[in-house]
Write an enzyme that holds these catalytic residues in place. Structure first.
Site, PDB file in Angstrom:
ATOM      1  CB  THR A  56       0.255  16.645  -3.547  1.00 25.29           C
ATOM      2  OG1 THR A  56      -0.089  18.011  -3.291  1.00 25.29           O
ATOM      3  CG2 THR A  56      -0.091  16.307  -4.996  1.00 25.29           C
ATOM      4  CG  HIS A  57       2.745  17.420   0.232  1.00 26.03           C
ATOM      5  ND1 HIS A  57       4.039  17.014   0.478  1.00 26.03           N
ATOM      6  CD2 HIS A  57       2.780  18.104  -0.953  1.00 26.03           C
ATOM      7  CE1 HIS A  57       4.825  17.443  -0.484  1.00 26.03           C
ATOM      8  NE2 HIS A  57       4.089  18.106  -1.377  1.00 26.03           N
ATOM      9  CB  SER A  74     -15.513  -2.096  19.466  1.00 24.32           C
ATOM     10  OG  SER A  74     -15.008  -1.919  20.781  1.00 24.32           O
ATOM     11  CE  LYS A 129     -14.007   2.086  16.270  1.00 23.41           C
ATOM     12  NZ  LYS A 129     -12.902   1.528  17.085  1.00 23.41           N
ATOM     13  CG  ASN A 142     -13.051  -1.541  14.386  1.00 18.48           C
ATOM     14  OD1 ASN A 142     -13.206  -0.328  14.464  1.00 18.48           O
ATOM     15  ND2 ASN A 142     -13.080  -2.338  15.444  1.00 18.48           N
ATOM     16  CD  GLU A 179      -7.831  -1.524  10.907  1.00 21.14           C
ATOM     17  OE1 GLU A 179      -8.326  -0.425  11.175  1.00 21.14           O
ATOM     18  OE2 GLU A 179      -7.882  -2.509  11.683  1.00 21.14           O
ATOM     19  CE  LYS A 188      12.528 -27.398  -0.028  1.00 24.37           C
ATOM     20  NZ  LYS A 188      13.887 -26.892   0.297  1.00 24.37           N
TER      21      LYS A 188
END
Length: 459
Positions: A157-158, A279, A285, A287, A292, A327
């Site tokens: 939570t939070h 990347s 990397k 990703n 996303e 449309k």
């Protein structure tokens, strides 16, 4: 004058080329062609049964429409912007093929009720596709959950560690969300599946039509009961896009979690390489591009909802040219939802779970503190007093840089003499899960029950 429009006899000069380009919809509404023909064939059959069309005309229309469907399927159909929209392109091609019988097809209808029918036919089919894809997506989540009914992870939570849950339980929360999405689309379909054809331009027609017969032929549940409303209503499109927006919000929430979980700071999961990119400058990397993009596309669909609501908010009865703008947002919403569900279902099957990292994260946030509080309450300590006792124990463990389960029994008894040796079974993440063995709880047995329940629902 030489103008190619069916209504040109009213005008003294042709429409400008700029206006033709600005007002034409054929570039995007040609995707309705098969449904336009489907509606026209039902209309023609009804007119024949009512004695408005001859059987020879009906046979010619059916033959000509079959040829046009073949042309569309093979890519040989030529679409003309001069003819504005899919309806006039199909009708003109039909007339070229069969002559006057093609001109008689439009008897007793208008493009206003025709386009409303086409959109409903098309959207009904798309909802059926989405309903099937949603069930397939839920099945993929259930398959992943099945392997992890006892895999412990922190519940948040939070975005702070709160209590232990199982990874299956977490996934099942999304199964519930997508179950509600399925209900919304199924319910929305009921209001899509009402026939506007026969309302004509706005006031009905003087011909002896049988709208209920057309509804039967096209498998509509009922007919729209007011001709003005029938041609101007786009509630069904707004309602569909609202359901699609909620679905995309749910997918966006899941995307956000997958992105976080794949980060080295969490390292709870890995997503298969085929759903990721690298990347151009940083060779290390990987990703998570798919989740996303899904997160980003949710805003696109919500934007379409706002566009459709805004489109309708100031329109007087009945049909207005504004409605041509319904449309493109509707088409793009359908395309986005279908593409997203397909790729997401595949991606879920390519997730690798890292249980050891999940369990280690549970131990970083005193996730079993509530279990200690509940233990004391069961010993007769009022909950508010129990809460205070455990808060002091947590502060002590924090100062000692250890978990509650690492504190000795003697230390724990300094906070409450009611604590006994059996507390250590309570303070483990696995013990915490086991204690929540009730409907909706996170115990492995409950997760297994929910998996089996959902498999029966989606079967």
């Amino acid at each position: 004058m030489n103008d190619n429009k069916t209504w040109s006899g009213r005008f003294n000069e042709p429409v400008s080329e700029l206006v033709k380009t600005y007002t034409a919809s054929i570039d995007f509404d040609q995707r309705l062609a098969q449904h336009d023909i489907q509606g026209s064939l039902a209309h023609a059959q009804m007119l024949c049964e009512a004695g408005v069309l001859s059987s020879d005309d009906l046979a010619a229309i059916e033959r000509g429409m079959a040829d046009i469907l073949d042309e569309i399927a093979s890519g040989k159909m030529t679409w003309s912007q001069d003819l504005e929209d899919v309806h006039m392109n199909v009708e003109r091609r039909l007339t070229e093929k069969i002559g006057d019988a093609g001109k008689r097809l439009h008897t007793g209808r208008s493009r206003n009720d025709q386009v409303a029918t086409d959109i409903r036919l098309w959207l009904r089919d798309m909802v059926d596709v989405i309903l099937r894809l949603l069930r397939g997506f839920q099945a993929a989540l259930l398959d992943l959950a099945q392997a992890h009914t006892a895999t412990v992870m922190p519940g948040f939570t939070h975005l702070q560690v709160a209590q232990p849950v199982s990874f299956a339980h977490h996934l099942l929360a999304y199964v519930e969300m997508f179950g509600r999405d399925h209900e919304r689309f199924a319910d929305c379909r009921k209001r899509i599946n009402r026939l506007p054809l026969g309302a004509a331009a706005l006031a009905g027609t003087t011909f002896p039509i049988k709208r209920e017969r057309v509804a039967e032929l096209l498998q509509f549940d009922q007919v729209c009961q007011n001709s003005l409303d029938a041609v101007s209503d786009r509630d069904f499109a707004i309602e569909f896009t609202a359901a699609a927006s909620l679905l995309m919000v749910h997918l966006s929430r899941l995307s956000e979690e997958l992105i976080l979980w794949m980060s080295p700071r969490f390292a709870f999961i890995d997503i298969a390489d085929r759903f990721c990119t690298g990347s151009s400058i940083m060779p290390q990397k990987k990703n998570p591009d798919v989740p996303e993009l899904v997160r980003g596309k949710s805003g696109r669909v919500v934007g379409h909802l706002i566009a459709l609501i805004t489109l309708m908010k100031s329109q007087p009865l009945a049909y207005n040219k504004d409605n041509q703008e319904d449309k493109e947002p509707l088409f793009d919403t359908v395309d986005t939802v279908i593409d997203t569900l397909r790729i997401y279902t595949d991606m879920i099957g390519g997730i690798t779970v890292k249980p050891e990292n999940m369990r280690a994260a549970v131990l970083q946030g005193f996730a079993t503190a509530t279990d200690l509080a509940d233990y004391l309450v069961k010993k007769g300590v009022p909950f508010r007093d129990s809460h205070e006792i455990v808060a002091r124990a947590v502060r002590h463990a924090e100062n000692e840089n250890c978990d509650l389960a690492d504190l000795s029994l003697a230390v724990l008894q300094d906070f409450s003499p009611l604590i006994e040796q059996d507390i250590y079974a309570v303070l483990t993440p696995e013990g915490s899960l086991q204690q929540r063995d009730h409907t909706g709880g996170t115990a492995p047995a409950q997760a297994q029950y929910q998996i089996e329940r959902w498999r029966k629902i989606i079967a």
